[in-house]
Design an enzyme around this catalytic site. Structure first.
Site, mmCIF file in Angstrom:
data_model
loop_
_atom_site.group_PDB
_atom_site.id
_atom_site.type_symbol
_atom_site.label_atom_id
_atom_site.label_comp_id
_atom_site.label_asym_id
_atom_site.label_seq_id
_atom_site.Cartn_x
_atom_site.Cartn_y
_atom_site.Cartn_z
ATOM 1 N N GLY A 12 62.218 21.222 42.224
ATOM 2 C CA GLY A 12 63.743 21.503 42.371
ATOM 3 C C GLY A 12 64.874 20.560 41.668
ATOM 4 O O GLY A 12 64.359 20.187 40.210
ATOM 5 N N TYR A 153 70.849 18.931 59.292
ATOM 6 C CA TYR A 153 71.107 18.588 57.984
ATOM 7 C C TYR A 153 72.235 18.395 57.800
ATOM 8 O O TYR A 153 72.399 17.184 56.526
ATOM 9 C CB TYR A 153 70.683 20.114 57.368
ATOM 10 C CG TYR A 153 70.806 19.969 55.736
ATOM 11 C CD1 TYR A 153 69.651 19.734 54.939
ATOM 12 C CD2 TYR A 153 72.105 20.470 55.128
ATOM 13 C CE1 TYR A 153 69.895 19.713 53.581
ATOM 14 C CE2 TYR A 153 72.030 20.460 53.730
ATOM 15 C CZ TYR A 153 70.839 20.013 52.938
ATOM 16 O OH TYR A 153 71.092 19.904 51.671
#
Length: 255
Positions: A12, A153
């Site tokens: 990523g 998150y």
């Protein structure tokens, strides 16, 4: 050239950051769960300490920069893991390397936060407060009891951004810099997993930036390049949104 530690280096955004920095001639210390120079689990205190010790050994206690990319999303195996990696995995690692960064004379760090840390937490969530109080046991317990991975998150990214801004004041007085990048949706394996998730997939797919697309990892890496360079020598404690206008779309009147 500089010696730079990068967490979350195997995939990523972290992998893109490593590609850019290596191409520029920097020496890298890649940190990840596996397939890295330093293989360590940043979700636990023991793993973080191992990562710190191995990083210090690799750089001989003198480090020019850290890029904290490691993070997990809403598809993590447990909600507590989101808190452990996204907040404590960043803060404990950075705190453990602070003296090594200072020894270089102008240590610099970049935290990869998220646009979710600004627009999804209208007021500080109790989870975020527990993180900022450095109470991992309480923060993990609250996250599990609250039962919402998206909230955990967002709270973790809000808290790590606040940590970075607070720490930047202290660092600035020592000739060091600390900034945060807040990406929007970026085409990474983490984002793909979120799109395919039965609970959150539709919401993730429908939350599109004004520019009409998700970002790509190289676009975030360009921001890291800037924040680590002398071109940003007077940039400290800033949050750089690289999100295609997503933050502006959601909260144009707040900045």
């Amino acid at each position: 050239m500089s010696t730079i530690a990068v967490t979350g280096a195997a995939s990523g955004i972290g992998a893109a950051v490593c590609k850019h920095l290596e191409a520029a001639g920097h020496t890298l210390i890649r940190v990840d769960l596996r397939n890295a120079d330093v293989n360590a689990d940043l979700s636990s205190s023991e793993g973080r300490q191992a990562a710190i010790e191995q990083t210090l050994s690799a750089c001989n206690n003198q480090l020019d920069a850290v890029v904290a990319c490691a993070g997990v999303g809403v598809t993590a195996p447990s909600i507590g893991l989101i808190v452990g990696v996204n907040y404590f995995g960043v803060t404990e690692y950075l705190n453990g390397l602070e003296d090594a960064l200072s020894a270089s004379g102008k240590g610099t760090a970049v935290i990869i936060g998220s646009v979710a840390g600004s627009h999804m937490v209208a007021t500080p969530h109790p989870m975020a407060e527990a993180m900022l109080d450095n109470d991992e046991t309480k923060a993990r317990q609250m996250a599990e009891e609250f039962g919402d991975p998206a909230a955990a998150y967002a709270a973790s990214k809000y808290a790590v951004t606040v940590f970075g801004r607070r720490k930047s004041v202290e660092w600035g007085k020592r000739g060091m810099r600390l900034n945060i990048i807040a990406p929007g949706a970026v085409e990474t394996p983490l984002h793909q997993a979120s799109k395919e998730d039965a609970r959150f997939g539709e919401a993730v797919k429908n939350f599109v930036a004004p520019m009409g697309r998700a970002g790509i990892p190289d676009e975030i890496a360009h921001g890291v390049d800037f924040l680590l360079s002398d071109k940003s020598a007077f940039v400290n404690g800033s949050v750089l949104f690289i999100d295609g206008g997503m933050d502006a779309m959601v909260r144009a009147n707040k900045f």
